[in-house]
Design an enzyme around this catalytic site. Structure first.
Site, PDB file in Angstrom:
ATOM      1  N   HIS A 123       0.893  -1.165  -0.143  1.00 27.09           N
ATOM      2  CA  HIS A 123      -0.153  -0.112   0.181  1.00 27.09           C
ATOM      3  C   HIS A 123       1.031   1.188  -0.019  1.00 27.09           C
ATOM      4  O   HIS A 123       1.682   1.536   0.873  1.00 27.09           O
ATOM      5  CB  HIS A 123      -0.905  -0.152   1.238  1.00 27.09           C
ATOM      6  N   ASP A 170     -10.219  -4.993  -4.074  1.00 30.36           N
ATOM      7  CA  ASP A 170      -9.956  -4.076  -2.752  1.00 30.36           C
ATOM      8  C   ASP A 170     -11.413  -4.052  -1.759  1.00 30.36           C
ATOM      9  O   ASP A 170     -11.582  -3.219  -1.240  1.00 30.36           O
ATOM     10  CB  ASP A 170      -9.505  -2.601  -2.952  1.00 30.36           C
TER      11      ASP A 170
HETATM   12  O1  DOR Z   1      -9.906   2.033   1.301  1.00 30.03           O
HETATM   13  C1  DOR Z   1      -9.492   1.208   2.056  1.00 30.03           C
HETATM   14  N1  DOR Z   1      -9.824   0.579   2.840  1.00 30.03           N
HETATM   15  N2  DOR Z   1      -7.933   1.190   1.751  1.00 30.03           N
HETATM   16  C2  DOR Z   1      -7.141   0.286   2.602  1.00 30.03           C
HETATM   17  O2  DOR Z   1      -6.007   0.260   2.412  1.00 30.03           O
HETATM   18  C3  DOR Z   1      -7.658  -0.562   3.377  1.00 30.03           C
HETATM   19  C4  DOR Z   1      -9.136  -0.913   3.399  1.00 30.03           C
HETATM   20  C5  DOR Z   1      -9.713  -1.321   4.367  1.00 30.03           C
HETATM   21  O3  DOR Z   1      -9.354  -2.588   4.917  1.00 30.03           O
HETATM   22  O4  DOR Z   1     -10.848  -1.015   4.965  1.00 30.03           O
HETATM   23 ZN    ZN Z   2      -7.108  -3.152   0.313  1.00 34.27          ZN
END
Ligand code: DOR
Ligand code: ZN
Length: 440
Positions: free
Chosen positions: A181, A306
């Site tokens: 990340h 994601d």
């Molecule tokens: O938007 C995000 N949510 N970016 C991340 O890096 C982690 C993820 C989360 O686990 O909620």
């Molecule tokens: Zn992620």
């Protein structure tokens, strides 16, 4: 030589590594036994795929299934159920759970749990933390581990390694490709006072601006170059990084997210408010166009969702208290198929990004390719199906999707996991058969 097959997929347009062919796929003992006109042999089950495309099992290499954590939001059981409904045969699950997956004991619990409850196969990330660096070489080669994950900028959870000396120590511990990340933590901290609680949700992309991501990626690439350690840069979100990474293709592979290919600022913040907030942020049209250009020229290796579920109530909080992260494991394939229908990429490129790419980048064994002897993981899609993504179809307990109301053309109609039909026509079938993916 036995003649009977367990399963025969007949007459579909099959996406092979060397091109598309209208042919049959025969399965025995969970693996692809034969390709080509069904040479006389019978099969226990026959699926007529005459009007369908037959793809190697599609993989979402970036999900957060939140277990251990909050079962009211997501679990491995519910998240993998969503995955097979969405046409996926494997997901790779992130370690920023509560508690995080950073040691042998937490990993052992998860390895065991996957075998009991998962509907699709799984790869597991292990989180890098200040306290576990010496253990990383052992953890990254454990069963089912797809990669070490480094949060070089802070996001959900408390995993964070922001400074160069510690990042370098992580890169020198072990040898497999590390997933990052990439946002510069120091710039994030410095810029936070420029904004106030209750500012518009679109402030998210001004706070976590282009330079925050680009600076993070420049720092990581300098360290990767110095150490020679291969890198996978997750969710690349800026035109600047995509141009820059072209000079690091000997070391670095690249992920972009379906949200960064589909949603655009400022419109997404106007429509969705906190339900558009994620890290790194959704940005404006210039970056969306750059992401598509990077799909077209081969810079991008994988596309992920994601999938990062949060309770509705936490998404509705004022910025920046609203949780960052959007759901997507169930909608990844329908949305990407719609992009195929709109002419933004070919079906072959979709398969490269969602099956062959993840298998290559992470070194998955027996996945990513329709070929004799490979796992019989198949996604059957109807490219002509017209559907609307609705929240009542979403099975993640959090219950929402940023794609609600989107009309799409193209839909996954069957998911086959190592020869077992686990989804057909929006219905999950049988019992959880998911296993850990094997990695090189
Ligand atoms: O938007 C995000 N949510 N970016 C991340 O890096 C982690 C993820 C989360 O686990 O909620
Ligand atoms: Zn992620």
């Amino acid at each position: 030589m036995p003649t009977g097959y367990d399963l025969l997929i007949r007459g579909g347009t099959v996406v092979l590594p060397w091109g598309m062919e209208q042919t049959d796929v025969a399965v025995r003992d969970g693996r692809i036994a034969a390709l080509g006109p069904a040479a006389g042999a019978g099969a226990a089950t026959v699926i007529d795929a005459t009007h369908l495309h037959v793809l190697p099992g599609l993989i979402d290499p970036h999900v957060h299934l939140r277990e251990p954590g909050d079962p009211a939001v997501e679990t491995i059981a519910t998240g993998t159920r969503a995955a097979v409904l969405g046409g996926l045969t494997a997901v790779f699950d992130m370690p920023n759970t509560a508690p995080a997956i950073t040691d042998a004991a937490s990993l052992a619990w998860k390895q065991d749990h996957v075998g009991r409850v998962a509907w699709c196969d799984m790869g597991l990330y292990v989180g890098a933390a200040r306290g576990n660096i010496a253990a990383l070489p052992g953890l990254e080669t454990a069963a089912g581990v797809c990669a070490v994950k480094v949060f070089a900028g802070s996001s959900t959870g408390d995993l964070l390694i922001e400074d160069d000396p510690t990042l370098e120590r992580v890169m020198r511990a072990g040898r497999r490709r590390i997933s990052y990340h990439s946002e510069d933590e120091y710039r994030l901290r410095e810029r936070r006072p420029l904004f106030r609680t209750g500012d518009p949700y679109a402030s998210h992309m001004a706070w976590r601006d282009e330079e925050t991501a680009f600076l993070g990626t420049r720092r990581l690439m300098a360290l990767a170059r110095a150490t020679g350690r291969p890198a996978h840069v997750l969710h690349v979100s800026t035109a600047e990084e995509l141009a820059y990474l072209k000079d690091f293709r000997d070391l670095a592979t690249v992920e972009v997210l379906v949200n960064h290919l589909t949603q655009m600022a400022p419109d997404c913040y106007d429509r969705l408010g906190g339900f558009a907030v994620m890290n790194p942020p959704i940005r404006g049209e210039r970056h969306l166009q750059a992401a598509w250009a990077a799909i077209a020229d081969g810079t991008v290796d994988t596309v992920g969702s994601d999938h990062a579920p949060h309770p509705r109530a936490r998404k509705e909080l004022p910025w920046p208290d609203c949780a960052a992260g959007l759901t997507g494991v169930q909608t990844l394939v329908p949305v990407m198929l719609d992009h195929v229908n709109a002419g933004r990429l070919s079906l072959s490129r979709l398969v490269d990004l969602l099956s062959a790419g993840p298998a290559r980048v992470y070194g998955a064994v027996g996945k990513g390719r329709l070929a004799a002897g490979y796992d019989a993981d198949l996604t059957l899609v109807d490219l002509r199906a017209r559907r609307r993504i609705e929240e009542d179809w979403i099975v993640s307990p959090c219950g929402w999707t940023p794609f609600a109301g989107m009309a799409v053309t193209g839909w996954p109609v069957a998911t086959i996991l190592r020869g077992q039909v686990v989804m057909r026509e929006d219905e999950v079938l049988g019992s959880p058969q998911g296993r850990l993916v094997r990695f090189r």
